[in-house]
Write a protein that holds these residues in place. Structure first.
Motif, short mmCIF file in Angstrom:
data_model
loop_
_atom_site.label_atom_id
_atom_site.label_comp_id
_atom_site.label_asym_id
_atom_site.label_seq_id
_atom_site.Cartn_x
_atom_site.Cartn_y
_atom_site.Cartn_z
N ALA A 66 0.83 -1.20 0.00
CA ALA A 66 0.00 0.00 0.00
C ALA A 66 0.87 1.25 0.00
CB ALA A 66 -0.92 0.00 1.22
N LEU A 67 1.94 1.22 0.76
CA LEU A 67 2.86 2.35 0.84
C LEU A 67 3.54 2.61 -0.50
CD1 LEU A 67 4.75 4.39 2.36
CD2 LEU A 67 6.22 2.41 2.85
N THR A 68 4.07 1.57 -1.10
CA THR A 68 4.90 1.75 -2.30
C THR A 68 4.08 1.82 -3.58
OG1 THR A 68 5.23 -0.66 -2.46
CG2 THR A 68 6.86 0.62 -1.22
N GLY A 69 2.88 1.23 -3.58
CA GLY A 69 2.05 1.24 -4.78
C GLY A 69 0.85 2.14 -4.69
N GLY A 70 0.50 2.55 -3.47
CA GLY A 70 -0.63 3.45 -3.28
C GLY A 70 -1.98 2.78 -3.30
N LYS A 71 -2.02 1.45 -3.50
CA LYS A 71 -3.30 0.76 -3.62
C LYS A 71 -3.64 0.00 -2.34
CE LYS A 71 -2.94 0.14 -8.63
NZ LYS A 71 -2.92 -0.82 -9.76
N LEU A 72 -4.94 -0.04 -2.04
CA LEU A 72 -5.43 -0.73 -0.86
C LEU A 72 -5.91 -2.13 -1.22
CD1 LEU A 72 -7.40 2.24 0.69
CD2 LEU A 72 -5.19 1.34 1.43
N PRO A 73 -6.04 -3.01 -0.21
CA PRO A 73 -6.48 -4.38 -0.50
C PRO A 73 -7.84 -4.45 -1.21
CG PRO A 73 -5.56 -4.26 1.71
CD PRO A 73 -5.63 -2.84 1.19
N ASP A 74 -8.72 -3.47 -0.96
CA ASP A 74 -10.05 -3.50 -1.59
C ASP A 74 -10.06 -2.84 -2.97
OD1 ASP A 74 -9.82 -0.81 -1.03
OD2 ASP A 74 -11.56 -0.70 0.30
N GLY A 75 -8.89 -2.46 -3.46
CA GLY A 75 -8.80 -1.82 -4.76
C GLY A 75 -8.81 -0.31 -4.71
N GLY A 76 -9.08 0.25 -3.54
CA GLY A 76 -9.04 1.70 -3.40
C GLY A 76 -7.62 2.21 -3.32
N ARG A 77 -7.50 3.52 -3.03
CA ARG A 77 -6.18 4.14 -2.99
C ARG A 77 -6.01 4.98 -1.73
NH1 ARG A 77 -2.87 4.33 -7.24
NH2 ARG A 77 -3.58 3.46 -9.22
N LEU A 78 -4.80 4.98 -1.21
CA LEU A 78 -4.46 5.89 -0.14
C LEU A 78 -4.24 7.29 -0.68
CD1 LEU A 78 -1.94 3.79 1.97
CD2 LEU A 78 -4.12 4.69 2.78
#
Length: 413
Positions: free
Chosen positions: A284-296
């Protein structure tokens, strides 16, 4: 970096062997990539245990995962020397400067919300910062502000050593830093500095209207599925937890630091987590993506975050609260008694997490770096986790002696 750094010199070889051998039953190995086939896993086991024995490291947790196949997860040694508890993967630990990745994520979310711009001066939002009209938010996050580092103040270090249970406010930490002159003009030099991230934590609180712990929980930890990660208010750490060992004590003796108050590190290094949560966090930190497909973060903001600049140390770059160490993107962290690495190698879709429960390093530079290098020179030899000594100052001062105590060096989260 310091946490871009740590085991006690045991009294007898038998103690070393006891600490090393407890809890070393291997976890299951999933083959599928050459990096973690059974033969490689055996080489890793042997190399890690040899390094632990040589340096007297009480306990080590290692996770190496490749997307699409292959993993290596191991716990070696002892989590609590007094009780003889073996190291396990589900223990809570203090993660030091890996905390910076969470704090800067919060700042970047505020950028996405339109509440600030990275190239705004910090004086636009926070008063009392020397030269704050010339220091940008970006320079704080990139460690290029030129501000003095409070963890290098010798009087403050003496206070911390004398009473590691003391609670420190962010304002006290900044007052300590601002007693000293700037180290360089803003934007001219990379210099690791915890003062920067304490300011960023205050910025999050001011612009969000929430305390930093609450903001991180609601906007970063919960969306990322990190149920076992938190920013404590004081010395609390959930059970079961890893006991950390350090010589950062008045007499330079080996002590258990697990109950010490990390408020002195706050937004720069006070968080707790687990190996599994860090495994979840790194993508999530390095790719910006969350497990549910959303984004940080918005894609453009995420791209700025991971665009690293040279630090002046070979193979090491630094971006917005994130490092590049020979291709590994993430951060390491250290507190007295604890060391951590949490990083991803995009070229091989690999995630590495290392946890060590000591910072007594026998001049190796850093025990977590030693284990990280040991793992990566076998599993990813073209991309070794290897920090130059100049990029990783002492995590704890050298042991004091009754006759001639040396001047303390800074413990950096």
């Amino acid at each position: 970096m310091r946490s871009f750094r740590a085991v006690p010199v045991m009294a007898a070889a038998s103690l070393l062997l006891t600490a090393l051998c407890a809890g070393q039953a291997p976890a299951a190995v999933s083959s599928g990539r050459a990096g973690v086939d059974p033969a490689t896993a055996e080489r890793l086991d042997d190399a890690i245990t040899a390094a632990m024995k040589k340096e007297g490291i009480p306990g080590v947790g290692v996770g190496l995962w490749f997307d699409g196949g292959g993993s290596y997860e191991r716990s070696f040694g002892t989590a609590d020397k007094a009780a003889g508890t073996p190291m396990k993967a589900d223990l809570y630990t203090r993660i030091g400067s890996v905390t910076k990745t969470f704090t800067v994520t919060a700042v970047l979310q505020l950028v996405d919300q339109g509440k600030l711009r990275l190239d705004d001066p910090v004086s636009k939002y926070l008063g009392g910062v020397p030269g704050g009209d010339r220091i940008t938010i970006r320079q704080l996050a990139e460690m290029r502000s030129g501000l003095p580092n409070y963890t290098e103040d010798t009087a403050w270090l003496a206070e911390l050593r004398a009473d590691p249970a003391r609670s420190w406010s962010p304002q006290q930490l900044l007052a300590t830093a601002f007693r000293h002159p700037a180290t360089s003009p803003p934007g001219t030099r990379w210099e690791y500095c915890n003062t920067n991230t304490v300011l960023l934590g205050l910025l999050v609180e001011k612009l969000s209207g929430q305390d930093l712990a609450a903001y991180l929980r609601e906007h970063v930890l919960e969306p990322a599925g990190l149920d076992d990660t938190a920013l404590p208010k004081g010395a609390e750490i959930p059970s079961p937890y890893l006991h950390g060992y350090t010589t950062f004590s008045p007499g330079g003796n080996v002590v258990d630091s697990s109950g010490w108050n990390p408020s002195w590190a706050w937004a720069a290094g006070a968080m707790t987590s687990t190996l599994d949560d860090l495994h979840t966090w790194v993508p999530a930190l390095t790719g910006g993506k969350l497990p549910d497909g959303g984004r940080l973060l918005e894609p453009g903001t995420q791209a700025q975050r991971v665009r690293t600049l040279p630090t002046g140390h070979p193979g090491v770059g630094y971006g917005l609260g994130i490092a590049d160490v020979n291709g590994w993107i993430g951060h390491n962290g250290e507190l007295p008694g604890y060391e951590t690495i949490a990083a991803r190698l995009p070229q091989q879709n690999a995630v590495l997490v290392v946890i060590v429960n000591s910072d007594i390093d026998k001049d190796t530079g850093s025990l977590s770096t030693l284990i990280g290098k040991t793992v990566t020179e076998i599993a990813t030899p073209d991309h070794r986790w290897e920090l130059p000594a100049a990029a990783q100052p002492e995590a704890t001062p050298p042991p004091a002696t009754p006759t001639a105590p040396p001047p303390p060096k800074p413990p950096k989260p």
